[in-house]
Design a protein around this motif. Structure first.
Motif, PDB file in Angstrom:
ATOM      1  N   PRO A 275      30.522  49.633  48.693  1.00 58.12           N
ATOM      2  CA  PRO A 275      31.170  50.819  48.100  1.00 58.12           C
ATOM      3  C   PRO A 275      32.531  50.503  47.481  1.00 58.12           C
ATOM      4  N   SER A 276      33.299  49.593  48.093  1.00 57.31           N
ATOM      5  CA  SER A 276      34.615  49.267  47.525  1.00 57.31           C
ATOM      6  C   SER A 276      34.486  48.486  46.228  1.00 57.31           C
ATOM      7  N   ILE A 277      33.421  47.684  46.081  1.00 54.80           N
ATOM      8  CA  ILE A 277      33.170  47.001  44.808  1.00 54.80           C
ATOM      9  C   ILE A 277      32.829  48.024  43.725  1.00 54.80           C
ATOM     10  N   ILE A 278      31.967  48.981  44.057  1.00 53.17           N
ATOM     11  CA  ILE A 278      31.626  50.038  43.102  1.00 53.17           C
ATOM     12  C   ILE A 278      32.882  50.775  42.664  1.00 53.17           C
ATOM     13  N   ARG A 279      33.713  51.090  43.619  1.00 57.22           N
ATOM     14  CA  ARG A 279      34.932  51.869  43.346  1.00 57.22           C
ATOM     15  C   ARG A 279      35.942  51.056  42.539  1.00 57.22           C
TER      16      ARG A 279
END
Length: 799
Positions: free
Chosen positions: A437-441
């Motif tokens: 999720p942090s990569i997506i964000r």
């Protein structure tokens, strides 16, 4: 009871939690019927005269019109029952689309069947009209109802529902062709209804026959009026049997809040569903799995013992053993009151599991976040759709044709480093918090941003490079904003110690990668999934290199979002946590600088110092010097001086190893990690094994993956044992089919595998030495230049 039309006026301005949703055809069009829990009341709301809609490509419109006009029967002389309408929308490949509307569910199904037959692409056709109605209005778990004349409008609402549960369990014959008793348990009701003669008690009611039993059940449900039924395999067994027996006995099983009957339906995949107007049915097994609980077995006996430290009142192997039906029937004949006690305790066990694991709280929070119905099993793709599609539509796009994204571009899974096997002191684990999720964000990984970045004219400075030729718009993205809101909500949940909400958010966020990377999901595209996993590979490998370059420590392993850092065997124990925090702070600052410098983006990667292992084992692969992956053990050291023995992927946490092997591994590792002599312990185990003192720990337990008669070429030991058991039952005149999912308990004897119930041959102790104890012992002894065989060889004369 009053029907939905009777109560619509009463719902003129109320807010309630959505219990059930239903869609049906009426002469005026599609009707949506909702049951809302408002305060202590459950009220029905009807939204009439609706249409269903999905999308088709504008380039296919002429063909579609010709096809439908010639092959689809009109609903009347004047109206065809469907209409095509141009819309200011396009798909993610920038192609214009039209809406294909229908005024009945029957026509909707005919449209999709016909277009599928002629291989005409359809978009979002699998979304039920009633679900789309809520989704497009951003209605998640609760709705506010506004009535103005004949018009009923629903708007989003945010309420804390007060939901009531009733735990249900039935006891039957072995063939489930007769129900003996029905148990009911809640915080207001504790009762068993049972067929037979006896003295009624406050908790026990005898009835004359099975028809009276079903009628009494309906009466108690109507009196208790629960919002939710819970149970163990309650849909696939209890309610399925109740419906079938009611049909056979011509009893009206009217459990709906509007007086309607229950509907228990089997899907094409073999999954059972139960629909009751105004009431939800939750299966304990599915709910636990959905909330990411893991057990070796999901039998009620096993789960209750693990979670509650207590189990059933009758035989502990009744859920999955070979004599369950016989014991139930025998107890019913000889002591029906005892069966009633057992029945009620099963209800209470399920109730207590739901309470202990806060399962209802978890489902309510999941519904509030995603709009999923309480009884939705799984639902990661549906969660994504509910959150993403209405926002995508407002950007002028529709979803892609199902699973039509780029494939065969290479999008590997999570990165797993080659490990360095060994027995270590002072190992730290640093973990990237919610890495995917942090990569997506951080890197704007998003279907809409991909469409804008690759399909429209953009300023190069507004683009973010991904992997597999992906280019994302840094200004136009939907998914990063969704994740940011969820992330903030999870931080609040943690601060408020709201564990079910925190868990629900974690599951939702982590599911987004799967939705983008699975070819059974509509947004599948390896440009998206590759831009997540390959970025994760890059982040882990660069983190490893930076640690080794900057600090001189060796990274001995890494797995998806974690790195294992060896500080050195001489590093002071009490200084290890401080060093972990120093590494965390340095690497987070470094990553913020890197992302800003190379991409001009705000970095949302967050590395956390998670664990300090005072002793740590990274074993080798069996019969190899190469290090394993996803398998290790260690002594976790806490700042207060307490310690915990941790196993990941090793035999002690695998149910296909015997209890003896698992116990010996845990104790042997504990001794070695504590620098305590171990030779005497192992020699004692060998001696006890030979004298038969450990026979009860030699039982293998393994599940049949398919029916017994389908094992033809390869017949592993548990299958051989099951066949011997079935043959023995046949000799005794008993028909015992061994079905998929059944656990087989067996021993290895000098005559091969034998079922535990019918084991007659001497146990093959050498087998357990060679195949169970030697592997688990040598996995750690090899790093001490020792071996299990060297320890027990002097006792070989015992064998």
């Amino acid at each position: 009871m009053r029907g939905p039309q009777d109560l619509t006026a009463e719902a003129a301005d109320i807010s309630g939690f959505i219990l059930t949703r239903q869609q049906l055809d009426t002469p005026e069009g599609i009707s949506f019927q909702f049951w809302l829990k408002a305060g202590n009341d459950a009220l029905p709301v009807t939204v009439a005269a609706q249409e269903g809609v999905f999308f088709v490509l504008e380039e296919d419109v002429d063909r579609i019109e010709s096809l439908l006009s010639s092959q689809l029967k009109q609903t009347s002389a004047s109206t065809p029952g469907w209409r095509l309408q141009s819309l200011p929308l396009k798909d993610l490949q920038q192609r214009p689309v039209c809406g294909l509307y229908s005024n009945s569910l029957t026509t909707y199904r005919q449209l999709t069947d016909l277009l599928q037959t002629y291989a005409i692409p359809m978009i979002e056709e699998d979304i039920r009209p009633v679900d789309r109605f809520l989704m497009e209005r951003f209605i998640q778990d609760s709705a506010r109802v506004r009535v103005s004349g004949p018009t009923v409008k629903l708007q989003p609402a945010d309420i804390e529902p007060r939901l009531t549960m009733l735990s249900v369990d039935i006891e039957t014959t072995m063939r489930a062709d007769r129900i003996f008793s029905i148990g009911l348990y809640s915080d207001q009701l504790r009762k068993v209804l049972i067929v037979g003669e006896g003295q009624n008690e406050p908790w026990l009611e005898y009835v004359n026959d099975e028809r009276a039993l079903l009628q009494a059940f309906v009466r108690e449900v109507q009196r208790c009026d629960p919002d939710i039924f819970i149970g163990w395999n309650v849909v696939g067994f209890d309610f399925r049997v109740l419906q079938e027996r009611a049909r056979r006995l011509q009893v009206q099983l009217n459990l709906g809040r509007d007086g309607s009957r229950i509907q228990v339906i089997e899907s094409a995949s073999g999954k059972w569903f139960c629909r009751i107007a105004g009431r939800v049915v939750l299966d304990g097994i599915d709910t636990l799995k959905g909330a990411t609980w893991h057990f070796e077995s999901f039998s009620l006996e096993y789960v209750s013992n693990q979670m509650l430290d207590r189990g059933k009142l009758l035989g502990q192997q009744m859920d999955e053993g070979l004599n369950r039906g016989e014991e139930i029937q025998q107890v019913y004949r000889e002591d029906p009151r005892r069966l009633a006690e057992y029945n009620l305790e099963d209800c209470k066990l399920v109730w207590d599991i739901f309470e202990h694991a806060q399962l209802l709280h978890y489902l309510v929070e999941r519904s509030r976040l995603t709009g999923l119905p309480l009884d939705k099993v799984g639902g990661s793709a549906a969660s994504f759709d509910n959150l993403y599609l209405p926002r995508l539509h407002r950007k002028g796009y529709v979803a892609p044709v199902y699973a039509s994204g780029e494939s065969q571009m290479g999008a590997p899974g999570g990165y797993v480093m080659d490990s360095r096997p060994g027995l270590y002191h002072q190992v730290l684990v640093l973990d990237f918090k919610s890495l995917y999720p942090s990569i997506i964000r951080t890197f704007m990984v998003d279907p809409y941003a991909l469409a804008e970045g690759t399909g429209t004219e953009c300023d190069p400075g507004d683009l973010v490079p991904g992997f597999n030729h992906a280019i994302f718009s840094r200004k136009e993205a939907i998914l990063p904003d969704i994740i940011e809101r969820l992330w903030q909500a999870r931080d609040r949940a943690k601060a408020e110690k709201n564990a079910p909400l925190s868990q629900a958010i974690k599951i939702i966020m982590n599911s987004f990668y799967g939705v983008l990377g699975s070819d059974v999901c509509r947004f599948f595209d390896q440009r998206l999934s590759g831009s997540i996993t390959l970025r994760g590979h890059e982040i882990l490998t660069r983190t490893k290199a930076k640690i080794e370059e900057q600090f001189g420590y060796q990274v001995i392993y890494g797995d998806t979002d974690s790195v294992f850092v060896w500080l050195g065997d001489d590093f002071p124990v009490d200084q290890a946590p401080q060093e972990g925090r120093r590494l965390e702070q340095f690497l987070n600052r470094w990553w913020q600088d890197e992302v800003q410098q190379h991409f001009g983006l705000t970095c949302h990667l967050e590395l956390e110092y998670e664990t300090h292992y005072r002793r740590f084992l990274m074993p080798t692969m069996r019969h190899s010097e190469k290090g394993t992956k996803k398998r290790y053990a260690g002594i976790r050291h806490f700042s207060d001086g307490t310690e915990e023995l941790i196993f990941k992927g090793l035999e002690s946490v695998r149910s296909d190893w015997t209890p003896l092997a698992r116990r010996v591994q845990r104790e042997l590792y504990r001794l070695i990690f504590s620098d305590t002599p171990y030779a005497g312990y192992l020699k004692q185990i060998v001696s006890q094994l030979k004298t038969g003192e450990l026979d009860s720990e030699l039982v293998y337990r393994k599940r049949l993956r398919r029916p017994l008669d389908e094992y033809s070429k390869n017949r592993p030991p548990h299958v051989q044992a099951a066949q011997k058991a079935q043959d023995q039952f046949a000799k005794e005149g008993k028909n015992r089919p061994f079905t998929a999912g059944m656990y087989i308990e067996y021993l290895i004897t000098v005559n091969g595998p034998e079922p535990l119930l019918f084991a007659r041959s001497p146990i093959d102790y050498q087998h357990y030495l060679d195949r169970q104890l030697t592997p688990v012992a040598d996995s750690i002894l090899m790093f001490l230049d020792d071996s299990f065989e060297a320890l027990y060889a002097p006792q070989i004369d015992l064998f």
